[in-house]
Scaffold this motif. Structure first.
Motif, PDB file in Angstrom:
ATOM      1  N   SER A  89      15.475  -0.250 -29.802  1.00  0.00           N
ATOM      2  CA  SER A  89      14.845   0.118 -28.530  1.00  0.00           C
ATOM      3  C   SER A  89      13.523  -0.591 -28.296  1.00  0.00           C
ATOM      4  N   GLY A  90      13.007  -1.330 -29.281  1.00  0.00           N
ATOM      5  CA  GLY A  90      11.831  -2.155 -29.041  1.00  0.00           C
ATOM      6  C   GLY A  90      12.046  -3.179 -27.937  1.00  0.00           C
ATOM      7  N   VAL A  91      13.309  -3.443 -27.623  1.00  0.00           N
ATOM      8  CA  VAL A  91      13.616  -4.404 -26.558  1.00  0.00           C
ATOM      9  C   VAL A  91      13.080  -3.932 -25.207  1.00  0.00           C
ATOM     10  N   PHE A  92      12.948  -2.619 -25.007  1.00  0.00           N
ATOM     11  CA  PHE A  92      12.420  -2.108 -23.737  1.00  0.00           C
ATOM     12  C   PHE A  92      10.957  -2.498 -23.554  1.00  0.00           C
ATOM     13  N   ALA A 147       9.476  -4.612 -20.407  1.00  0.00           N
ATOM     14  CA  ALA A 147       8.340  -4.197 -19.593  1.00  0.00           C
ATOM     15  C   ALA A 147       7.306  -5.314 -19.481  1.00  0.00           C
ATOM     16  N   ALA A 148       7.255  -6.189 -20.479  1.00  0.00           N
ATOM     17  CA  ALA A 148       6.337  -7.328 -20.436  1.00  0.00           C
ATOM     18  C   ALA A 148       6.884  -8.480 -19.609  1.00  0.00           C
ATOM     19  N   GLY A 149       8.111  -8.337 -19.111  1.00  0.00           N
ATOM     20  CA  GLY A 149       8.729  -9.395 -18.308  1.00  0.00           C
ATOM     21  C   GLY A 149       9.351 -10.496 -19.125  1.00  0.00           C
ATOM     22  N   LEU A 150       9.495 -10.295 -20.431  1.00  0.00           N
ATOM     23  CA  LEU A 150       9.984 -11.364 -21.299  1.00  0.00           C
ATOM     24  C   LEU A 150      11.498 -11.468 -21.356  1.00  0.00           C
ATOM     25  N   ARG A 188      19.126 -13.918 -22.076  1.00  0.00           N
ATOM     26  CA  ARG A 188      20.089 -13.081 -22.770  1.00  0.00           C
ATOM     27  C   ARG A 188      19.345 -12.217 -23.773  1.00  0.00           C
ATOM     28  N   CYS A 189      19.818 -10.984 -23.957  1.00  0.00           N
ATOM     29  CA  CYS A 189      19.146 -10.095 -24.898  1.00  0.00           C
ATOM     30  C   CYS A 189      20.142  -9.102 -25.469  1.00  0.00           C
ATOM     31  N   ALA A 190      19.767  -8.526 -26.620  1.00  0.00           N
ATOM     32  CA  ALA A 190      20.608  -7.555 -27.299  1.00  0.00           C
ATOM     33  C   ALA A 190      19.831  -6.259 -27.480  1.00  0.00           C
ATOM     34  N   THR A 212      17.308  -0.832 -16.086  1.00  0.00           N
ATOM     35  CA  THR A 212      15.845  -0.861 -16.062  1.00  0.00           C
ATOM     36  C   THR A 212      15.314  -2.262 -15.800  1.00  0.00           C
ATOM     37  N   TYR A 213      15.978  -3.255 -16.375  1.00  0.00           N
ATOM     38  CA  TYR A 213      15.536  -4.642 -16.227  1.00  0.00           C
ATOM     39  C   TYR A 213      16.694  -5.481 -15.689  1.00  0.00           C
ATOM     40  N   PRO A 214      16.963  -5.398 -14.385  1.00  0.00           N
ATOM     41  CA  PRO A 214      18.142  -6.058 -13.811  1.00  0.00           C
ATOM     42  C   PRO A 214      18.124  -7.574 -13.926  1.00  0.00           C
ATOM     43  N   ARG A 215      16.972  -8.169 -14.187  1.00  0.00           N
ATOM     44  CA  ARG A 215      16.919  -9.634 -14.331  1.00  0.00           C
ATOM     45  C   ARG A 215      17.245 -10.079 -15.751  1.00  0.00           C
TER      46      ARG A 215
END
Length: 321
Positions: free
Chosen positions: A108-111, A115-118, A123-125, A137-140
């Motif tokens: 969950s650190g990915v959230f 939030a930082a826009g990174l 692509r992310c997991a 939460t982060y549609p982009r």
């Protein structure tokens, strides 16, 4: 080169995920000829933090420590989803990426990275349970809901718990080479390499119910992975009809005999490619795939890579054959 590492914590941090970062980057293994990282644990929310397990952590570094880190790692934490994050932490993460540092999240650190826009356009997991919420939460962000980890340039994101180990070892392998990563993995008694594209769910041979009527057959199958076997033959060994055997097998393992067998054969092939000098043809025969073409086909479908590429990644280019 990856020398300076900081793990940044928020209140409610999960001790296991923090422990993964400490184990990979925080221990001095110079007596074994392994690199030593300048490792620090940083608080983003005060001098003392509560963990998810109920105890507290003190003696933490301040946020200024992030400014010199080559890698900033964000472990998972309680209620990291749907909360506000300290603006100075988000700004520090953005500055780190701008100056060429890496950032890594576990579960969950990915959230926090989102939030930082990174995660925008990357692509992310994350843990499979959080994938839908992460995408909302982060549609982009381009969420990969099933993989173990994703390395997108300076941003590395991983799924839950053990996938964080995989992502950390991947980063060590990238920065220091496979020999260093393998040595650390041996000390941790974990698999030295699992490709990031592997699925989070891996079928295991353990029965899932109290009723264990196929356990003996499972043991026999695991000891004879190189043999051809049909449901009819397995049912006869279990003293059942094929239909009853297939139903009981599904109930007790959560999968079909074919899928269970295929997964165990792939696992055996991985072990042989990692630990032996056997040719791919020999590995294919011992694992029950018949020949290199059969092994390659199932490796690609299951792991998204080839046997030779897997061995190269694990042991270095000189071991591919």
């Amino acid at each position: 080169m990856l020398n300076n590492v900081a793990a940044v914590l928020l209140d409610g941090v999960h001790p296991f995920e923090l422990g993964v970062l400490c184990e990979v980057f925080g221990l001095d293994r110079s007596d074994e000829g392994l690199p030593v990282h300048d490792f620090a644990v940083v608080s983003a929310e005060g001098p003392e933090l509560r963990t998810h397990a109920g105890f507290t952590i003190g003696s933490l570094h301040g946020m200024d420590r992030l400014e010199e880190a080559d890698l900033i790692a964000v472990p998972a934490g309680e209620s990291y989803i749907g909360r506000d994050y300290p603006p100075d932490l988000l700004a520090a993460l953005r500055r780190a990426v701008d100056r060429g540092a890496r950032v890594l999240s576990v579960c969950s650190g990915v959230f926090v990275l989102g939030a930082a826009g990174l995660l925008d356009g990357r692509r992310c997991a994350g843990h499979w349970r959080h994938a839908a919420e992460l995408a909302r939460t982060y549609p982009r962000a381009i969420v990969e809901p099933d993989v173990l980890y994703v390395d997108e340039g300076p941003v590395i994101t991983s799924a839950g718990t053990a996938a964080g180990i995989d992502a950390c070892l991947h980063l060590v392998r990238t920065e220091h080479g496979p020999e260093i990563a393998n040595a650390i993995a041996r000390r941790m008694v974990v698999p030295p390499h699992r490709d990031g594209g592997q699925a989070q769910f891996i079928e295991r041979p353990l029965p899932r119910s109290r009723c264990d009527t196929v356990g003996d057959v499972l043991g026999w199958m695991e000891r004879h992975l190189d043999r051809e076997m049909t449901v009819e033959q397995l049912a006869e060994r279990a003293h059942m009809s094929p239909r009853t055997f297939a139903r009981r097998f599904q109930q007790e393992t959560g999968t079909t005999p074919y899928r269970w067998l295929l997964r165990q054969r792939v696992l055996l092939a991985q072990e042989l490619l990692e630990a032996t000098e056997e040719t791919v043809d020999s590995v294919a025969g011992r694992a029950g795939f018949g020949n290199a073409a059969g092994l390659r086909h199932h490796f690609l479908r299951t792991l998204g890579t080839t046997p030779n590429a897997y061995r190269r990644t694990f042991r270095g280019p000189s071991h591919a054959a």
